[in-house]
Design an enzyme around this catalytic site. Structure first.
Site, PDB file in Angstrom:
ATOM      1  CG  HIS A  77      -1.879  -1.163   1.245  1.00  0.00           C
ATOM      2  ND1 HIS A  77      -2.644  -1.470   2.352  1.00  0.00           N
ATOM      3  CD2 HIS A  77      -2.165  -2.116   0.317  1.00  0.00           C
ATOM      4  CE1 HIS A  77      -3.359  -2.557   2.104  1.00  0.00           C
ATOM      5  NE2 HIS A  77      -3.079  -2.971   0.877  1.00  0.00           N
ATOM      6  CG  HIS A 236      -7.546  -3.371  -1.737  1.00  0.00           C
ATOM      7  ND1 HIS A 236      -7.031  -2.312  -1.030  1.00  0.00           N
ATOM      8  CD2 HIS A 236      -6.756  -4.438  -1.451  1.00  0.00           C
ATOM      9  CE1 HIS A 236      -5.982  -2.724  -0.335  1.00  0.00           C
ATOM     10  NE2 HIS A 236      -5.799  -4.008  -0.574  1.00  0.00           N
ATOM     11  CG  ASP A 240      -3.100  -5.162  -2.874  1.00  0.00           C
ATOM     12  OD1 ASP A 240      -2.788  -4.248  -2.095  1.00  0.00           O
ATOM     13  OD2 ASP A 240      -3.802  -6.138  -2.531  1.00  0.00           O
ATOM     14  CG  HIS A 263       0.555  -9.696  -2.760  1.00  0.00           C
ATOM     15  ND1 HIS A 263       0.656  -8.372  -3.151  1.00  0.00           N
ATOM     16  CD2 HIS A 263      -0.434  -9.732  -1.837  1.00  0.00           C
ATOM     17  CE1 HIS A 263      -0.220  -7.649  -2.474  1.00  0.00           C
ATOM     18  NE2 HIS A 263      -0.898  -8.448  -1.684  1.00  0.00           N
TER      19      HIS A 263
END
Length: 303
Positions: A77, A236, A240, A263
């Site tokens: 973030h 969101h 990321d 991720h």
């Protein structure tokens, strides 16, 4: 030419660490040209960890870095904020192993950097320009970057939850035309309350709460204040992605596309990109011909 950027003055923030549940103190400090984004762990003698793909060691639920045994967790973030505001050079001091989660979005970090002010430096800003298509796959999930005159993220997520499905699971954001601050920065992380409760029984995610995440029951959103955006979930995930991509070390010029990414897949993509130097170049741009327009303090931009 577009110049490198740092912040004008030192600025501090305090928040909870999502892993430990403990209070974390963070200080952003201006840094010289070509310094990059570097973390300094004050609780372990001021040891340094560079924010770069080469130092990624954690990709489960968040992105973490490690250098010679010194870790910095949940960087995405804050990195997303630095990418969006074009901050090239900054020293981030922490008194814990993790960046504070704040409200689960990047909006508090945006406010922090804006409060410090943004300073242009003398050196030219370096951009990471994609020249060819690079793709990685993991089962039915995939992510790729391709040549594009600007920076664009196109993402489709696939969550089997009533509210996520209703909100829209597919979105494309062209950051040359759409403003990160208004469209993306306030989107919070999200998860099932039952998963959080299970992890907390195992002494994990001790800082997670409805103050820093969208909490989901089996069929509803539990937060009293509801959603900040109609499609906050996919937004969101794009937040990321912007943060993970900034671990290339420069703002990316290209089109990121993904399906059910996270991720892990983002880090795999960065590793493949960096291993193929013939598919990208480091370039500078004139102000007039810039494929990206960064936030300027004279913009009438608000969260």
């Amino acid at each position: 030419m577009i110049k490198q950027r740092t912040i004008k003055k030192e600025v501090k923030a305090r928040g909870v660490g999502i892993h430990s549940g403990s209070v974390v103190n963070m200080t952003l400090i201006p840094a010289k040209e070509d310094h990059g984004v570097v973390f300094r762990r004050m609780d372990v003698g001021g040891k340094l960890v560079r924010a770069h793909s080469a130092f990624v060691n954690e990709v489960v639920l968040s992105t973490g870095l490690e250098n010679q045994g010194v870790k910095v967790s949940t960087v995405e973030h804050l990195m997303s904020t630095f990418s969006a505001l074009g901050i090239d050079n900054v020293l981030v001091e922490l008194d814990s192993f993790e960046v504070p989660i704040m409200d689960g979005s990047s909006a508090p970090f945006i406010f922090l950097v804006q409060s410090a002010g943004i300073k242009e430096q003398d050196a030219y800003k370096k951009f990471f320009v994609i020249k060819d298509t690079i793709r990685v796959e993991n089962g039915d999930s995939w992510a790729q970057v391709s040549k594009y005159e600007g920076f664009k993220v196109s993402l489709e997520i696939d969550f089997d939850h009533k509210k996520v499905k209703e909100s829209g699971q597919k979105l494309s954001i062209n950051f040359s035309k759409q403003c990160y601050l208004k469209e993306i920065s306030r989107a919070r992380t999200f998860g099932y309350m039952k998963d959080v409760e299970m992890m907390q029984r195992q002494n994990l995610a001790l800082g997670a709460s409805m103050d820093n995440a969208i909490a989901l029951s089996d069929d509803d959103v539990l937060n009293e204040d509801g959603m900040r955006y109609q499609n906050e979930f996919v937004k969101h995930k794009i937040l990321d992605i912007v943060g993970d991509l900034y671990l290339l070390g420069s703002n990316l010029i290209g089109h990121y596309e993904g399906y059910k990414t996270g991720h892990l897949l983002n880090n795999q993509l960065l590793s493949v990109i960096l291993a193929k130097p013939d598919t990208w170049s480091i370039e500078t741009f004139e102000e007039e011909g810039s494929p990206i327009q960064f936030y300027s303090e004279d913009w009438k931009n608000s969260l």
